[in-house]
Each structure stands twice: as structure tokens, then as C-alpha cells.
Design a protein around this motif. Structure first.
Motif, mmCIF file in Angstrom:
data_model
loop_
_atom_site.group_PDB
_atom_site.id
_atom_site.type_symbol
_atom_site.label_atom_id
_atom_site.label_comp_id
_atom_site.label_asym_id
_atom_site.label_seq_id
_atom_site.Cartn_x
_atom_site.Cartn_y
_atom_site.Cartn_z
ATOM 1 N N LEU A 62 22.676 -21.462 20.595
ATOM 2 C CA LEU A 62 21.884 -20.611 21.496
ATOM 3 C C LEU A 62 21.006 -19.646 20.702
ATOM 4 N N ILE A 105 19.380 -15.453 26.486
ATOM 5 C CA ILE A 105 19.914 -16.657 27.135
ATOM 6 C C ILE A 105 18.820 -17.378 27.909
ATOM 7 N N CYS A 106 17.994 -16.608 28.571
ATOM 8 C CA CYS A 106 16.897 -17.182 29.348
ATOM 9 C C CYS A 106 15.937 -17.964 28.435
ATOM 10 N N LEU A 138 25.456 -24.248 26.387
ATOM 11 C CA LEU A 138 25.375 -23.264 27.466
ATOM 12 C C LEU A 138 26.731 -23.012 28.119
ATOM 13 N N SER A 155 17.699 -21.050 26.927
ATOM 14 C CA SER A 155 17.830 -22.101 27.945
ATOM 15 C C SER A 155 16.489 -22.793 28.174
ATOM 16 N N ARG A 176 24.971 -14.447 34.194
ATOM 17 C CA ARG A 176 24.105 -15.255 33.320
ATOM 18 C C ARG A 176 23.563 -16.508 33.997
ATOM 19 N N LYS A 177 24.061 -16.800 35.174
ATOM 20 C CA LYS A 177 23.630 -18.025 35.875
ATOM 21 C C LYS A 177 22.112 -18.046 36.060
ATOM 22 N N VAL A 233 20.128 -18.700 32.853
ATOM 23 C CA VAL A 233 20.098 -20.105 32.428
ATOM 24 C C VAL A 233 19.196 -20.932 33.336
ATOM 25 N N ARG A 248 28.717 -20.011 30.718
ATOM 26 C CA ARG A 248 28.889 -20.520 32.093
ATOM 27 C C ARG A 248 29.866 -19.685 32.915
ATOM 28 N N PHE A 263 26.185 -24.983 36.844
ATOM 29 C CA PHE A 263 26.276 -23.519 36.836
ATOM 30 C C PHE A 263 26.716 -22.969 38.185
#
Ligand code: FES
Length: 138
Positions: A11, A65-66, A110, A69, A119-120, A123, A114, A96
Motif C-alpha cells: 500500500l 489509502i484512497c 487492501l 487504492s 476506510r471503506k 478504498v 478491510r 468491502f
């Protein structure tokens, strides 16, 4: 090294060296995804060649994370046709959402986030923008 630390390294690599993050001015379709809660704002652009995704790129700002992803999403769907890419987006939403499995091994890193419901959205932002761009081109 545990799976968890390998996943974190993957990541961070995508965050620090995002793949396919660039200008979208020649894209066939562009769609935007935003998260009003944090202000993150991405655009995903696609180019189709004979119904196959020849280019998938993104630009914008987001959390680590965004952006990781989004980078992973582009690598995963380039070379796929629209139906396959849509199925991958649906698979990510299900995974997710707590159902099913990771739709493709290349996205397994990822798994590290999860379990964090906050964080959903991070992602899925790029995947939702991709799916909207695909729909614009259906
Ligand atoms: Fe905004 Fe992750 S904190 S999308």
C-alpha cells in the motif's frame, strides 16, 4: 515478515509511487468521486480500444489509502473489457461490504484495511468513479 506487513508495504509503495496518476485531457470518459466527509476528490479517466480498457488513469487528492487504492485499481483493470472491469468494481464493493472474497489476488493488500469501516469509502472511491466512467461509455 507477516502478510500484514507485506500488505502495508504494498500500500505504501502505491501511495508513494502511484501508477497511472496523470493528466486526463485525452480520456474518452472521466468521472469524479468525492468524499464530502474528508474533502477527498478524485477523477478517473478511461480510454477504450475495441471495448478494451487501453488506459485507466486518475488524478486528484486523497488520503494514502484512497490514492493507493486508485493506483492499484488502474493496474488491475487496464487490459480488461468493460464488463470485466465492472465485475471487478462490483466484487470490490461486495468484499468491502463484508461479502465474498477479494476479487483478484493483486488487490489482496487492501485486506490490511478491510476491517476498518471508516476506510471503506477510501478504498471504494476510485472504484466507484471507474464504474461511473464505464457506465458513461456503455
Ligand atoms: Fe478521505 Fe480516505 S480519508 S477518502
Amino acid at each position: 515478515m507477516t502478510d500484514k506487513s507485506i500488505y502495508k508495504d504494498v500500500l505504501m509503495d502505491h501511495y508513494r509511487n502511484p501508477r497511472n496518476k496523470s493528466d486526463l485531457s485525452d480520456a474518452d470518459a472521466v468521472h469524479r468521486g468525492t468524499n464530502p466527509r474528508c474533502g477527498d476528490d478524485l477523477e478517473v479517466g478511461i480510454n477504450l480500444d475495441n471495448k478494451m480498457l487501453s488506459k485507466v488513469r486518475f488524478r486528484g487528492r486523497g488520503c494514502s489509502i484512497c490514492l493507493a487504492s486508485a493506483s492499484m485499481m488502474t493496474e488491475t483493470v487496464i487490459g480488461k473489457n468493460k464488463v470485466e472491469a465492472h465485475q471487478l468494481a462490483e466484487g470490490m464493493k461486495s468484499w468491502f461490504g463484508g461479502q465474498g472474497e477479494c476479487p483478484v489476488d493483486a488487490l489482496k493488500a487492501l485486506e490490511a484495511v478491510r476491517g476498518h469501516s471508516a476506510r471503506k469509502r477510501c478504498v471504494l472511491l476510485a472504484w466507484e468513479a471507474l464504474d461511473d466512467a464505464l457506465r458513461a461509455e456503455y
